[in-house]
Design an enzyme around this catalytic site. Sequence first.
Site, PDB file in Angstrom:
ATOM      1  N   THR A   1      43.308  -2.903  20.484  1.00 26.83           N
ATOM      2  CA  THR A   1      44.511  -3.170  19.703  1.00 26.83           C
ATOM      3  C   THR A   1      44.516  -4.633  19.316  1.00 26.83           C
ATOM      4  O   THR A   1      43.944  -5.462  20.025  1.00 26.83           O
ATOM      5  CB  THR A   1      45.781  -2.845  20.522  1.00 26.83           C
ATOM      6  N   GLY A   2      45.150  -4.951  18.200  1.00 27.48           N
ATOM      7  CA  GLY A   2      45.259  -6.356  17.812  1.00 27.48           C
ATOM      8  C   GLY A   2      44.836  -6.595  16.383  1.00 27.48           C
ATOM      9  O   GLY A   2      44.872  -5.697  15.537  1.00 27.48           O
TER      10      GLY A   2
ATOM     11  N   ARG B   1      44.289  -1.957   2.592  1.00 21.36           N
ATOM     12  CA  ARG B   1      43.597  -2.649   3.691  1.00 21.36           C
ATOM     13  C   ARG B   1      43.299  -1.662   4.818  1.00 21.36           C
ATOM     14  O   ARG B   1      44.144  -0.858   5.200  1.00 21.36           O
ATOM     15  CB  ARG B   1      44.458  -3.772   4.261  1.00 21.36           C
ATOM     16  N   VAL B   2      42.119  -1.755   5.378  1.00 23.96           N
ATOM     17  CA  VAL B   2      41.775  -0.982   6.569  1.00 23.96           C
ATOM     18  C   VAL B   2      41.285  -1.960   7.621  1.00 23.96           C
ATOM     19  O   VAL B   2      40.410  -2.790   7.339  1.00 23.96           O
ATOM     20  CB  VAL B   2      40.691   0.072   6.255  1.00 23.96           C
ATOM     21  N   GLY B   3      41.858  -1.889   8.832  1.00 25.69           N
ATOM     22  CA  GLY B   3      41.453  -2.776   9.917  1.00 25.69           C
ATOM     23  C   GLY B   3      40.434  -2.108  10.817  1.00 25.69           C
ATOM     24  O   GLY B   3      39.616  -1.284  10.384  1.00 25.69           O
ATOM     25  N   ASP B   4      40.505  -2.437  12.098  1.00 26.68           N
ATOM     26  CA  ASP B   4      39.520  -1.958  13.079  1.00 26.68           C
ATOM     27  C   ASP B   4      39.751  -0.519  13.536  1.00 26.68           C
ATOM     28  O   ASP B   4      38.823   0.140  14.027  1.00 26.68           O
ATOM     29  CB  ASP B   4      39.574  -2.847  14.319  1.00 26.68           C
TER      30      ASP B   4
ATOM     31  N   GLY C   1      42.820  -6.737  13.429  1.00 21.90           N
ATOM     32  CA  GLY C   1      41.614  -6.043  12.990  1.00 21.90           C
ATOM     33  C   GLY C   1      40.551  -6.956  12.425  1.00 21.90           C
ATOM     34  O   GLY C   1      39.351  -6.772  12.671  1.00 21.90           O
TER      35      GLY C   1
ATOM     36  N   THR D   1      48.763  -1.493  17.592  1.00 25.98           N
ATOM     37  CA  THR D   1      48.136  -0.179  17.466  1.00 25.98           C
ATOM     38  C   THR D   1      48.628   0.639  18.648  1.00 25.98           C
ATOM     39  O   THR D   1      49.178   0.077  19.584  1.00 25.98           O
ATOM     40  CB  THR D   1      46.594  -0.356  17.591  1.00 25.98           C
TER      41      THR D   1
HETATM   42  N1  GLY Z   1      44.454  -3.207  14.899  1.00 23.93           N
HETATM   43  C1  GLY Z   1      45.205  -2.767  13.794  1.00 23.93           C
HETATM   44  C2  GLY Z   1      44.818  -3.357  12.509  1.00 23.93           C
HETATM   45  O1  GLY Z   1      44.405  -4.495  12.431  1.00 23.93           O
HETATM   46  O2  GLY Z   1      44.907  -2.679  11.530  1.00 23.93           O
END
Ligand code: GLY
Length: 290
Positions: free
Chosen positions: A208-209, A185-188, A211, A157
């Site tokens: 970052t990382g 897909r949606v992460g953090d 999600g 990220t």
């Molecule tokens: N941190 C980015 C994601 O997992 O989408």
Amino acid sequence: MTPTIIVHGGAKTITDDKVAANNAGCTAAVEAGWAVLISGGTAAEAVEAAIRVLEADQTFNASLGATLNSDGEVELDAAIMEGSLSWGAVAAVQGIRHPISIARQIMDDKPRLLVARGAERFAADNGAEMCKKEDLIAEEQLEQWKEDQKVIDRPNTVGCVALDASGILAAGTSTGGTTKQQQGRVGDTALVGCGLYADNKIGGCSTTGDGESIIPVVLAKTAIDFLSGDRHPDEAAQMAIDALASKVKGEAGCILIDRQGRVGWAYNSSHMACAYMTVGQDKVAAFTQK
Ligand code: GLY
């Protein structure tokens, strides 16, 4: 108050040939945000300015040059939060050059989280820099997508936290998600508390990382909670990453600024590009490892 800004270019592995590009990109982002802060701009303006630089730089997984999803397309998430608890976010968007600017545009009105076609329509109707979705695909990512069929998870990220002269904090994040992520897909990154958090009474955080690991430990809010009792942001960041590692698998990192303008960061990946600037420094400090 002491204006301060810190950015990250993602928790990831940075090969020797990419160190200079990561340092240069993070430095340029800090310089853009710093120019806003020292000319009296707000923390949110500085965060947006810094993240726009990272979104335009193919070195990073955000907008231009982002990783490609299962359909070989760039699909983006971004969010911004001010320490007054105002926030805005977009997810699963295509053809928007600077998703962070759309997130900032919606931070004072409902709805504050817009996804996919609805977000794209809002962006187009409100003067955003739109492009063909193919225009955000970098050659390097396309080659990797074609060749590297086995890579299913390499998240990173970009992010920024800033403190302005009036004591307002802001945090932001932007990403293309994980390599070959399922469409939709949606992460953090777009989720307050997970990818970012800011509270003027305590501090600001951008993460970052992975999600799927960051979300269940609410990493950004966890890091902010560890700032309580005037704990140094470096220690709070490390405690947050340790808490994540003790509960779930996955790589993650975070950057923090507390309300006094002290910076801190930690990560459990092999590298995390990072740069910061505060009053009294004669130039931006930039690193790919701590
Ligand atoms: N941190 C980015 C994601 O997992 O989408």
